[in-house]
Structure formats: C-alpha cells, structure tokens
Design an enzyme around this catalytic site. Structure first.
Site, short mmCIF file in Angstrom:
data_model
loop_
_atom_site.label_atom_id
_atom_site.label_comp_id
_atom_site.label_asym_id
_atom_site.label_seq_id
_atom_site.Cartn_x
_atom_site.Cartn_y
_atom_site.Cartn_z
N SER A 117 61.88 8.07 -1.19
CA SER A 117 62.91 9.20 -1.48
C SER A 117 63.45 10.64 -1.16
CB SER A 117 63.22 9.00 -3.24
OG SER A 117 62.67 6.97 -3.87
N MET A 123 61.38 10.56 -5.62
CA MET A 123 61.05 9.20 -6.31
C MET A 123 61.45 9.08 -7.90
SD MET A 123 57.93 7.06 -4.75
CE MET A 123 56.75 8.34 -4.10
N THR A 128 58.99 4.28 -13.51
CA THR A 128 59.56 3.07 -14.26
C THR A 128 59.10 4.98 -15.63
OG1 THR A 128 58.68 1.90 -13.24
CG2 THR A 128 58.50 1.66 -15.01
N HIS A 443 52.21 3.59 -5.41
CA HIS A 443 50.43 5.16 -6.07
C HIS A 443 50.14 6.03 -5.00
CE1 HIS A 443 51.57 3.86 -10.18
NE2 HIS A 443 52.68 4.39 -10.13
N THR A 489 51.20 9.85 -11.88
CA THR A 489 52.07 11.33 -11.76
C THR A 489 52.46 12.50 -12.87
OG1 THR A 489 54.15 9.62 -11.12
CG2 THR A 489 54.66 11.67 -11.53
C1 LIG Z 1 60.66 2.39 -8.07
C2 LIG Z 1 59.79 3.58 -8.95
C3 LIG Z 1 58.67 2.96 -9.86
C4 LIG Z 1 57.68 4.32 -10.49
N1 LIG Z 1 56.98 4.03 -11.29
C5 LIG Z 1 56.04 5.11 -11.98
C6 LIG Z 1 55.27 5.21 -13.10
O1 LIG Z 1 55.76 3.95 -13.93
N2 LIG Z 1 54.86 6.17 -12.97
C7 LIG Z 1 54.04 7.12 -12.22
O2 LIG Z 1 53.32 7.56 -12.21
N3 LIG Z 1 54.71 7.22 -11.19
C8 LIG Z 1 55.95 6.22 -10.63
N4 LIG Z 1 56.07 6.08 -9.52
C9 LIG Z 1 55.90 7.18 -8.39
C10 LIG Z 1 56.42 8.94 -9.25
O3 LIG Z 1 57.85 8.37 -8.75
C11 LIG Z 1 55.70 9.46 -8.15
O4 LIG Z 1 54.07 9.19 -8.27
C12 LIG Z 1 56.32 10.86 -8.60
O5 LIG Z 1 57.35 10.84 -7.91
C13 LIG Z 1 55.59 12.04 -7.57
O6 LIG Z 1 56.17 13.38 -7.71
P1 LIG Z 1 56.49 14.28 -6.36
O7 LIG Z 1 57.20 15.58 -6.96
O8 LIG Z 1 55.08 14.74 -6.01
O9 LIG Z 1 56.99 13.69 -4.90
P2 LIG Z 1 58.57 12.43 -4.49
O10 LIG Z 1 59.18 12.56 -6.03
O11 LIG Z 1 58.08 11.98 -3.90
O12 LIG Z 1 59.11 14.34 -4.61
C14 LIG Z 1 59.50 14.35 -2.74
C15 LIG Z 1 60.60 15.26 -2.50
O13 LIG Z 1 60.74 16.81 -1.21
C16 LIG Z 1 61.28 15.67 -0.40
N5 LIG Z 1 60.84 16.12 0.39
C17 LIG Z 1 60.36 15.56 1.54
N6 LIG Z 1 60.37 15.61 2.99
C18 LIG Z 1 60.56 17.33 2.74
C19 LIG Z 1 61.12 18.41 3.67
N7 LIG Z 1 59.80 18.91 4.64
N8 LIG Z 1 61.60 18.82 3.30
C20 LIG Z 1 62.35 19.07 1.82
N9 LIG Z 1 62.02 18.40 1.62
C21 LIG Z 1 61.12 17.04 1.15
C22 LIG Z 1 61.34 14.94 -0.78
O14 LIG Z 1 62.98 13.67 -0.61
C23 LIG Z 1 61.52 13.89 -2.23
O15 LIG Z 1 62.57 14.38 -2.93
C24 LIG Z 1 57.37 4.90 -9.19
C25 LIG Z 1 57.79 5.54 -8.16
C26 LIG Z 1 59.14 3.94 -7.79
C27 LIG Z 1 59.89 4.75 -6.37
#
Ligand SMILES: Cc1cc2nc3c(=O)[nH]c(=O)nc-3n(C[C@H](O)[C@H](O)[C@H](O)COP(=O)(O)OP(=O)(O)OC[C@H]3O[C@@H](n4cnc5c(N)ncnc54)[C@H](O)[C@@H]3O)c2cc1C
Length: 508
Positions: A117, A123, A128, A443, A489
């Site tokens: 995303s 994401m 969820t 995941h 997460t």
């Molecule tokens: C439909 C769905 C259901 C899910 N359900 C669950 C659940 O029930 N429980 C659970 O634990 N997890 C769930 N997940 C997964 C969960 O959303 C992720 O584990 C979590 O969002 C990861 O967090 P993060 O901060 O590491 O990365 P992300 O949320 O992916 O955020 C990373 C961000 O970095 C940005 N980015 C990337 N590269 C660059 C760059 N070079 N420069 C600037 N910005 C950049 C991206 O645009 C993004 O917005 C689900 C995901 C989805 C899509």
C-alpha cells in the site's frame, strides 16, 4: 531543492505505516525536543492522516481512498471493479497493489499476490487489525530475558489501541468460541486456548467501531508535537551515509519532481518488508542477509454455516465498517504442536464465494483462516536489479521463494485441521478447503531480520540498528527473525518501540 522539506532534522523516518508511526510516537513522548521528519511516498487519504479507511462512512469516499492507496499505477476509481485492481489476472485486496513482474521465477513457488500500500498509514489503513501475541517458536528467544519482549508487546498493545471486547455484543461469538474450544483446547495452556482475538479497534460511545491505523499509533502526542512533520507524496530514493554513519536521506517530491537532501542524525527505514531492503540496497547498504529469509504465511480458508443457532431478532450485526459484527473474531493460537494460527470471522474480503447470507439468519456464515509458519531458508529472498527499475524508479525486485517438503506437509495438516474445526462449528459450504495464492496473508517478513550478533545471518541488532551502519534503523515485519504464523504487526510495532527508545537515548 523542494521548499517543503527542512535542511536537517534529528530523525528522518521513511514510511508512515504503524511501525514508522511507532517511532514518531515514542520519540514524541521520550524526546519531545527532537526534530522529526516522516516521509511517505503515497498521498494522505484519510483524516486524521493515517486513519483506517474503514472508518470512512461514505462508501464512495472510502473506495476513492482505497484506489488512491494502490500505488504509482493506481487507476481511476471508475476503473476499480469490486475492489480489484484490473492490471493483471492476479487480484489485490482493496487499497493494495501487486508487483507487476518478478513475483515468481520459473520452477519456484514465488509470492504471486504479495502486495503493498502506498498512502499515509501504509497497509494499516486497510488491515483487519488482528493483534495476537506470538507463541512458542514464533517468539524471539534472545529478547525474552527479564520480560523485555513482553514489555515491548504491551507497549505495542498501547500504541495500536488493542482491545478484546469490541465484539462482545456479537450474537454468535460465544457459540463459535465454545465449539472451537471443545475441538481445540485439550492439552493447551490457558494462553494457548481458543479466545477472543485481540483487535486494534474500539467502539465509540455511539456504538460505531473505530479501527486503529497509524493515526492511533501516532496519537495526539505526535500530532501536537511542533517538532514533528509528516511529508506525504515524498519518495525517499537513498539513505545518505557519511564516514560509515547514516547522515540523512535523498527525497524526491512527487508533486514537483524535485530532489532534496535532508540531513539527519538518525534514519529509520519503515517502508515495508520488501521496500525497506530495496531502499537499503539502492543506497549501497548491503549486509549479506539483506532481503534473505523472506517468509510469508501460507493461508488456508474454509467457510461454514453455523449449526443449530437461535436467532436473536434484536441483535445488531450489520457491519457498516466492512466486517460483519455477528460472529466477532475468534483466535485459535499457534503452538509448535499445531503450527497454524487460526482466525475465525466473517471474512471481509473472502477469496471464495460465500453463500449469500440466509435472510432469516444474517451473519450465520463464518470463514475460517489458518496461517502456516514457513520453514526459513537463506535462499528465499528478494533480489534487486542493477539496471531495471520499478514504477517508482527504484531497483526492480525479483522474488525467489520455494516451499519446502515440511511446508507442504504443514499445509496438508492445516487443510485437515480447518475441516475439523469448521465442522465443529457448522455445516461446510464446500467439500474442500481452499489454499490462497502465496503472498495472500500480506504478512511477508524476515528480509531485514534482527539478530543477537552480527554473524551474517541478520541485518540489524536487537535494537533494530543496521549492522555496520550506526544511526540507521530498520522497522517493520522484515525485522522479525522468527517464522511467525500469527499476524505480525503487533510484534513489529513492539520491536519498533525498542528501536525508538534506543534513538531517544542516543539523542539525550
Ligand atoms: C487487507 C489487509 C489486512 C491485514 N490484516 C492484518 C491483521 O489483521 N493483522 C496484522 O498484524 N497485519 C495485517 N495486515 C498487515 C499489516 O497491515 C502490516 O503488517 C503493517 O501495516 C506493516 O506496517 P509497516 O509500518 O511495517 O509497513 P506499511 O504499513 O506497509 O507501511 C510502509 C509505508 O512505507 C511507504 N514507503 C515505501 N517505500 C517508501 C519510500 N522509498 N519512500 C517513502 N515512503 C515509502 C509505503 O508507501 C507505506 O505507506 C494486513 C494488511 C492488509 C493490506
């Protein structure tokens, strides 16, 4: 040089998902004088920034927010049929987008539906919200001393606003728990028994559900912090390293195309478990384990109609927030003996056609999902191209990913188990369970894994600082060194808390 950005800050955070947000929150609490810039490549699609799109009441506005999150090739909302991105045969969940290519190499299993995303909140504006604790071999042994890991997980609960009572009024939830417990609880310790799923959600006074996104993780303390600034539509293309130490980032303003250098004492890359190693690789920071030990959770699903229930005519259950509230969300924890994580609920984006709910008994159909822990392998990896680029102009990815014999055995066991659990609840809608295409769990993890020592099998320290590059921290599911089956997460936010505390101490 874009006028939007400061010349220098104390901390630059790349990515506004829940793990980047956790750094902003802990730093705002512990080091309020520190200047913090958060760069997010995607647009702001919700209010407060980072809020879950399911909280947007208007369906058209919600669909627009989802489409705007679907990356550089996102189509117009009118081209968005049923939440499916139409660029390929493979399907992405609403708010996410798939790799255009490189998702599978001939002769390997690949991760055909691993997705991303790109929006403020990452994401977690689409997730969820399931936040179970890891158990048995899912846990990180070298963090267990003196209850450190439990303390971090508790902080993760606090930041994500995790509750267990939001669905207590769901009419069928107790029945489902009771039937699953009778089928699964024998021989399990209390914390491993069937129970309510901890969820990042709360109920407002007016009864409406509010799903946590990065807005909740940041909290008012971050939003009110005059030293914190969030820059959306800002692509970080490189981490600057000087004298071996992180020194800032190179940012491309997506609105103007201008490139700027922002200097920083600490850099946190929280850009998801595929794009975090991509950015490090693009910056010439390439520890041997970078991108390796990639692991995702094979996912088996099955649907049943609840048997012998009594209809409560007064029950409120029509989920206006995208998830049926009739059956709640039930958790069957992972154990080493039964190496699957079970999630039982009305699937909000079912891959299989669920029968239309019986009008006499809305919500009587529940989906079961079992997620399997992967057999970790060095050769499961994301590789980056020296010449080809992706739609953002960063090094193109190729996924190398293969299930082992043990993985296939666990998948078969999960199929048998899900039928056993499903028939304990009700009548199956189909005679067989369905295995989702690999990557579907969303995941994927392990690509910037943490380790107790720098022995070539990990990318960062127990505080998430990259080996050999002081001042550079990585965050997200990539940091998790174990093969989890449970939703990751909560664990990755917990690990981010530890890294943020280390930076706060370093700034003091
Ligand atoms: C439909 C769905 C259901 C899910 N359900 C669950 C659940 O029930 N429980 C659970 O634990 N997890 C769930 N997940 C997964 C969960 O959303 C992720 O584990 C979590 O969002 C990861 O967090 P993060 O901060 O590491 O990365 P992300 O949320 O992916 O955020 C990373 C961000 O970095 C940005 N980015 C990337 N590269 C660059 C760059 N070079 N420069 C600037 N910005 C950049 C991206 O645009 C993004 O917005 C689900 C995901 C989805 C899509």
């Amino acid at each position: 040089m874009s006028e939007r950005y400061p010349e220098s800050v104390d901390v630059a955070i790349v990515g506004s998902g829940p793990t980047g947000a956790a750094y902003a929150r802990i730093l705002s609490e512990r080091a309020p004088a520190a200047t913090i810039a958060m760069f997010e490549v995607g647009p702001t699609v919700s209010n407060p920034p980072g809020a879950h799109v399911k909280n947007i009441a208007d369906p058209a506005e919600r669909a627009q927010a989802q489409v705007r999150s679907e990356g550089p090739l996102a189509r117009d909302v009118t081209d968005h049929v049923g939440g499916i991105v139409k660029t390929t045969q493979r399907r992405a969940r609403p708010g996410t987008f798939l790799l255009e290519e490189g998702f599978q190499v001939e002769g390997e299993d690949g991760l055909p539906v691993a997705a991303f995303s790109s929006n403020v909140g990452g994401m977690a504006a689409h997730w969820t919200g399931a936040c179970p604790r890891p158990n048995d071999s899912e846990r990180i042994g070298f963090l267990e001393d003196d209850g450190v890991f439990e303390d971090l997980l508790a902080e993760g609960d606090r930041l994500l606003g995790v509750t267990t009572d939001a669905f207590d009024s769901s009419p069928y939830a107790p029945l489902i728990r009771e039937r699953l417990a009778a089928a699964a609880d024998a021989g399990r310790d209390p914390h491993e028994r069937v129970q309510r799923m901890p969820l990042a959600v709360h109920r407002r006074d007016d009864g409406r559900l509010v799903w946590s996104g990065s807005d909740v993780v940041m909290g008012d303390v971050t939003r009110d912090n005059p030293n914190f600034h969030l820059f959306d539509e800002s692509l970080v293309t490189s981490v600057l390293v000087e004298n071996g130490r992180a020194a800032g980032v190179l940012v491309s303003d997506r609105r103007t195309g201008e490139s700027s250098e922002v200097r920083a004492r600490f850099v946190v890359v929280a850009a998801d478990a595929l794009r975090t190693p991509q950015l490090l690789w693009a910056s010439g920071i390439r520890p041997a384990a970078l991108g390796r030990y990639l692991n995702d959770q094979a996912q088996i699903v099955f649907a049943v109609r609840i048997r012998d229930f009594t209809i409560d005519a007064d029950a409120e259950g029509a989920g206006s927030t995208g998830l049926s509230e009739y059956s709640g969300v039930t958790w069957v924890p992972f154990t080493d003996e039964a190496p699957f994580h079970g999630q039982v609920m009305q699937l909000d984006a079912s891959p299989i056609k669920l029968a239309d709910d019986d009008p006499a008994a809305p919500g009587s159909i529940v989906g079961l999902g079992l997620f399997c822990a992967k057999d970790l392998q060095w050769q499961d990896r994301v590789e980056f191209s020296a010449d080809a680029t992706d739609a953002y102009g960063l090094p193109a990815m190729t996924i190398h990913y293969t299930l082992t014999d043990r993985d296939r055995e666990v998948v078969e066991r999960a199929k048998a188990e899900i039928v056993r659990l499903g028939t304990a609840i009700g009548e199956p809608l189909d005679d067989r369970p369905f295995q989702m295409p690999l990557g579907a769990s969303l995941h994927y993890q392990g690509t910037t894994r943490m380790g107790p020592v720098d022995d070539g099998t990990s990318v960062c320290s127990r505080e998430s600082e990259v080996w050999g590059t002081p001042g550079l921290f990585v965050a997200g599911n990539g940091v998790i060194p174990t093969a989890t089956a449970c939703n990751p997460t909560l664990t990755s936010v917990a690990l981010a808390v530890s890294g943020a505390r280390a930076i706060a101490a370093g700034l003091a």
